[in-house]
Design a protein around this motif. Structure first.
Motif, PDB file in Angstrom:
ATOM      1  N   ILE A 138       0.836  -1.209   0.000  1.00  0.00           N
ATOM      2  CA  ILE A 138       0.000   0.000   0.000  1.00  0.00           C
ATOM      3  C   ILE A 138       0.869   1.257   0.000  1.00  0.00           C
ATOM      4  N   ALA A 139       1.887   1.265   0.876  1.00  0.00           N
ATOM      5  CA  ALA A 139       2.749   2.439   1.010  1.00  0.00           C
ATOM      6  C   ALA A 139       3.523   2.746  -0.264  1.00  0.00           C
ATOM      7  N   LEU A 140       3.868   1.709  -1.032  1.00  0.00           N
ATOM      8  CA  LEU A 140       4.595   1.916  -2.283  1.00  0.00           C
ATOM      9  C   LEU A 140       3.654   2.217  -3.447  1.00  0.00           C
ATOM     10  N   ALA A 141       2.423   1.683  -3.388  1.00  0.00           N
ATOM     11  CA  ALA A 141       1.487   1.858  -4.504  1.00  0.00           C
ATOM     12  C   ALA A 141       0.835   3.233  -4.496  1.00  0.00           C
ATOM     13  N   ILE A 142       0.455   3.722  -3.317  1.00  0.00           N
ATOM     14  CA  ILE A 142      -0.279   4.996  -3.240  1.00  0.00           C
ATOM     15  C   ILE A 142       0.492   6.163  -3.865  1.00  0.00           C
ATOM     16  N   PRO A 143       1.758   6.410  -3.482  1.00  0.00           N
ATOM     17  CA  PRO A 143       2.464   7.532  -4.114  1.00  0.00           C
ATOM     18  C   PRO A 143       2.655   7.358  -5.608  1.00  0.00           C
TER      19      PRO A 143
END
Length: 353
Positions: A138-143
């Motif tokens: 999630i942390a890598l996909a959102i940005p």
């Protein structure tokens, strides 16, 4: 390999790597010697960490192995950041995550499973690890989605990258407090079916600590020598930076975790092996990658946290299969084979880029 031969090869390759670097033997020769040297240095780092782990306990030992095993990857990545090779850094982060989840965990589960029909580890730990792996995705996909599709300005993208990096580091520190302090007893590994039978560590406590520091220092030197060859090496052989970062550098950097995790799994200590493999992936995603973003601000342009769709897909696929296999707290050799099959599929795909 006996200890005397190992140390002879270790220091011999280390010296040869340094000589080839400063004497300029040629890029290909320098790369091969440095890659061979870092494999032995990583092995030395793994042995020293395993010896320290004997005195620290299995869970803390697995954490220490993952941490010092990641030292090679972190140091290599810092030199890449200094050179401004951000794409290769992101590829090496991707490679480290999928390498630990698929190659290291897969080899450990396969070889441990061939020796023992079924191996068990703490199911609650498996559940928490799965949740953290999803957080990493999630942390890598959102940005990547927001910055790419909403056309953020350079300043906004930099602010978002730094902010997420800080949040991930805080999340990782909270996980350490949760797993090592407040809920330590709940996450203890299941009882081992194969005791150590009085096995003694390779070295004394003091010697182990000294060797750990020495191995880390040697890793720093060899990493810099290896990185200095990458520009020319990738151009000479026509490899993409993504393939070199995601597979060549990652495999070399994972040598310490790979050797230690497999050895522990074959002693029926699958809990420690999982702690090394999965814990190392989590550490890369939640701590090492954010630290590299913060470190990049010291060298000039800030590295953003935007990973390519290919890299995000590889990470998501690895997390999905690793979560599916580890969620019940049990492993067998066939599950290890499945992990390795996915790794091979990704490896061929990255090579053809």
């Amino acid at each position: 390999m006996n200890q005397k031969l190992f140390f002879t090869l270790l220091f011999g390759l280390f010296l040869l790597s340094g000589i080839s670097h400063y004497a300029h033997f040629g890029t290909t020769i320098e790369f091969i010697i440095s890659a061979a040297a870092i494999l032995f240095v990583a092995g030395f780092l793994g042995k020293a960490t395993e010896s320290v782990a004997h005195y620290a306990g299995q869970r803390l030992g697995g954490f220490l192995n993952a941490t010092f095993g990641n030292a090679a990857e972190l140091i290599i990545a810092i030199f890449l950041v200094r050179e401004g090779l951000f794409d290769m850094v992101k590829a090496s982060i991707t490679g480290s995550i999928i390498g630990n989840l698929l190659l290291v965990l897969g080899a450990s589960v396969l070889l441990g499973g061939l020796k023992f029909k079924e191996q068990k580890f703490n199911v609650q730990l498996a559940s928490h690890n799965s949740s953290l792996m999803i957080l990493a995705v999630i942390a890598l996909a959102i940005p990547a989605i927001f910055i790419s599709n909403q056309h953020f300005s350079a300043g906004s993208a930099e602010f978002l990258s730094i902010t997420i990096a800080v949040i991930l580091i805080v999340a990782y520190v909270l996980w350490l407090i949760f797993s090592m302090v407040t809920h330590k007893d709940i996450l203890e590994d299941v009882e081992e079916t194969t005791p150590d039978h009085g096995e003694e560590p390779a070295w004394s406590k003091g010697t182990s600590i000294i060797f750990l520091v020495l191995a880390t220092a040697m890793t720093a030197f060899v990493s810099e020598w290896l990185v200095s060859t990458l520009h020319t090496f990738t151009a000479d052989f026509g490899f993409s930076e993504v393939f070199v970062g995601a597979f060549l550098i990652a495999i070399v950097g994972n040598a310490a975790e790979h050797s230690a995790a497999v050895l522990l799994a074959m002693k029926n200590k699958i809990g420690a092996a999982v702690e090394i493999a999965v814990g190392s992936s989590l550490q890369i995603a939640l701590f090492v990658a954010p630290v590299l973003i913060l470190v990049s601000t010291l060298f000039g342009p800030t590295m953003d946290i935007v990973f390519s769709p290919i890299e995000l897909t590889a990470i998501a696929v690895s997390v999905f299969i690793a979560k599916s296999i580890s969620r019940d707290g049990k492993t067998n050799w066939y599950e290890g084979a499945l992990l390795l099959i996915v790794y091979i599929i990704l490896g061929i795909s990255f090579y053809l880029i």
